[in-house]
Design an enzyme around this catalytic site. Structure first.
Site, PDB file in Angstrom:
ATOM      1  N   HIS A   1      -6.841  -9.686   8.458  1.00 43.84           N
ATOM      2  CA  HIS A   1      -6.024  -9.675   9.668  1.00 43.84           C
ATOM      3  C   HIS A   1      -6.826  -9.755  10.956  1.00 43.84           C
ATOM      4  CE1 HIS A   1      -1.618  -8.379  10.706  1.00 43.84           C
ATOM      5  NE2 HIS A   1      -1.963  -9.524  11.260  1.00 43.84           N
TER       6      HIS A   1
ATOM      7  N   ASP B   1       3.477  -4.909   9.420  1.00 41.42           N
ATOM      8  CA  ASP B   1       2.239  -4.374   8.862  1.00 41.42           C
ATOM      9  C   ASP B   1       2.436  -2.887   8.569  1.00 41.42           C
ATOM     10  OD1 ASP B   1      -0.514  -3.763   8.341  1.00 41.42           O
ATOM     11  OD2 ASP B   1      -1.172  -5.218   9.835  1.00 41.42           O
TER      12      ASP B   1
ATOM     13  N   HIS C   1      -0.072  -1.024   9.048  1.00 44.46           N
ATOM     14  CA  HIS C   1      -1.062  -0.476   9.979  1.00 44.46           C
ATOM     15  C   HIS C   1      -0.880  -1.073  11.368  1.00 44.46           C
ATOM     16  CE1 HIS C   1      -2.703  -0.745   5.845  1.00 44.46           C
ATOM     17  NE2 HIS C   1      -3.107   0.494   6.081  1.00 44.46           N
TER      18      HIS C   1
ATOM     19  N   ASP D   1      -3.389  -1.714  13.602  1.00 44.48           N
ATOM     20  CA  ASP D   1      -4.474  -2.670  13.904  1.00 44.48           C
ATOM     21  C   ASP D   1      -4.776  -2.723  15.395  1.00 44.48           C
ATOM     22  OD1 ASP D   1      -4.457  -3.189  11.217  1.00 44.48           O
ATOM     23  OD2 ASP D   1      -3.528  -5.162  11.362  1.00 44.48           O
TER      24      ASP D   1
ATOM     25  N   HIS E   1     -10.650  -5.883  11.130  1.00 42.14           N
ATOM     26  CA  HIS E   1      -9.256  -6.208  10.810  1.00 42.14           C
ATOM     27  C   HIS E   1      -8.307  -5.095  11.236  1.00 42.14           C
ATOM     28  CE1 HIS E   1      -8.680  -4.329   6.487  1.00 42.14           C
ATOM     29  NE2 HIS E   1      -9.278  -3.498   7.299  1.00 42.14           N
TER      30      HIS E   1
ATOM     31  N   ASP F   1       1.250  -9.041   7.626  1.00 36.64           N
ATOM     32  CA  ASP F   1       0.300  -8.522   6.641  1.00 36.64           C
ATOM     33  C   ASP F   1       1.083  -8.198   5.375  1.00 36.64           C
ATOM     34  OD1 ASP F   1      -1.448  -6.855   5.100  1.00 36.64           O
ATOM     35  OD2 ASP F   1      -2.522  -6.287   6.918  1.00 36.64           O
TER      36      ASP F   1
ATOM     37  N   ASP G   1       0.572  -6.227   3.155  1.00 36.40           N
ATOM     38  CA  ASP G   1       0.661  -4.809   2.814  1.00 36.40           C
ATOM     39  C   ASP G   1       1.815  -4.103   3.521  1.00 36.40           C
ATOM     40  OD1 ASP G   1      -0.138  -3.891   5.386  1.00 36.40           O
ATOM     41  OD2 ASP G   1      -2.208  -3.546   4.781  1.00 36.40           O
TER      42      ASP G   1
ATOM     43  N   GLU H   1      -4.090 -11.036   4.181  1.00 39.73           N
ATOM     44  CA  GLU H   1      -4.483  -9.917   3.322  1.00 39.73           C
ATOM     45  C   GLU H   1      -4.020 -10.036   1.882  1.00 39.73           C
ATOM     46  OE1 GLU H   1      -6.701  -7.802   4.215  1.00 39.73           O
ATOM     47  OE2 GLU H   1      -6.661  -7.693   6.412  1.00 39.73           O
TER      48      GLU H   1
END
Length: 357
Positions: free
Chosen positions: A123, A146, A148, A150, A163, A254, A256, A299
């Protein structure tokens, strides 16, 4: 850094569309592979573009009626002696240079009239994709899906992985908090806090939480999605990004963001993620705005699947998200069917029957 094969043709304005397409065009889509992994430390995410393509991305988009231009993968030159910054930040020169190459590629794709899909890679590549998009569409809005945030800075990160930091470099309000990294001299902030909406957060570092709250960045955590429902989340997302004017959307997704039971082949999975239905609804609603201009899918890491089935499931999920962004619906794809056939007139049928008898 050189660009491979088909992408050179884009830079010269001579690219030919991929063969897998239907005459009726829904979108003109440029695919740009970004096999880059140095924004984090786990091997394999640089195989993401090949894995997502092998899951049938080109065929799926073509089947939706898109005019698909696949310009292959960018070629990222290795940076020798890429030493830590501040004894912590890993591969700053590699990330900076790769992101610059990607920014140029995305900028040219959007300028040529394509919706640009960047297939990562990790990312950190959003440094390049968002920057390149903003050169052509300076008023864009970003939907960041996402687990997260980031948005650590190089001075707040605990891992040192870039990332987990791209948005801190892109946000104007944070520029007095972000040091100049080697390899980043080309990068200029292009987003304001009001230009970003997060969806799916559930693993946010303390400094990131401070930034989200104190800089008034809109976000919807998984708790918010549970509380409000995904329909209300998307309504509020568009209210935030579109309330003053219609503008291009950059979706940075992302894998995830999904629950690890759906997307296990990724580097930083977090329990309690998006369901399949929630993820598809996000993509459907973004498509329905008619304002989607660029997509990151990042990712996917085929080396982290415990089995080939897990790798295939993660890659197929990535394809589903991208295809839904360009018109795939859960009611079925309808673009290729224009009208129902009609039978011959009764008179003709009667005449043919008499002749047969």
């Amino acid at each position: 850094m050189a660009l491979r094969g088909g992408f050179v043709r884009l830079l010269r304005g001579q690219a030919a569309p991929a063969r897998l397409q239907r005459p009726r065009q829904a979108h003109s889509v440029a695919l740009v592979g970004a096999p880059f992994s140095r924004g984090q430390k786990r091997r394999g995410v640089d195989h993401g573009p090949a894995t997502v393509r092998a899951a049938g991305l080109l065929q799926r988009l073509a089947g939706l009626g898109c005019q698909v231009y696949d310009f292959g993968d960018l070629n990222f030159t290795q940076v020798p002696n890429d030493e830590l910054y501040n004894n912590l930040i890993s591969y700053p020169r590699s990330v900076g240079l790769a992101s610059q190459v990607l920014a140029d590629a995305v900028s040219r794709a959007v300028a040529a009239g394509h919706s640009c899909v960047t297939i990562g890679g990790d990312h950190s590549l959003a440094l390049g994709s968002v920057s390149g998009h903003a050169r052509q569409c300076p008023h864009l809005g970003v939907i960041w899906v996402d687990a997260h945030a980031d948005i650590n800075t190089p001075l707040t990160t605990q891992s040192g992985n870039l990332h987990g930091q791209p948005l801190s470099f892109l946000l104007r309000e944070l520029q007095d908090k972000v040091p100049q990294l080697p390899g980043f001299s080309w990068l200029k902030p292009c987003l304001s806090a009001s230009d970003i909406v997060y969806i799916g957060l559930r693993d946010v570092d303390p400094a990131e939480y401070y930034i989200l709250k104190n800089y008034d960045i809109h976000y919807f955590s998984m708790r918010d999605i549970d509380r409000l429902g995904i329909q209300k989340v998307m309504e509020r997302t568009f209210e935030q990004l579109m309330r003053r004017r219609q503008r291009p959307i950059h979706l940075s997704f992302d894998i995830d963001a999904f629950d690890p039971s759906l997307a296990p082949a990724t580097g930083t999975p977090v329990l309690g993620g998006l369901t399949y239905r929630e993820g598809m609804y996000i993509a459907e609603e973004i498509h329905n705005t008619g304002m989607l201009s660029a997509v990151d899918m990042v990712e996917v890491n085929p080396l982290l699947g415990a089995s080939q089935e897990e790798v295939n499931a993660t890659a197929s999920l990535a394809v589903d998200v991208i295809a839904t962004c360009f018109g795939q619906t859960r009611e079925g794809a309808h673009t290729a069917f224009d009208e129902l056939p009609t039978p011959s007139s009764p008179d003709e049928s009667d005449s043919e029957e008499q002749v047969r008898i």
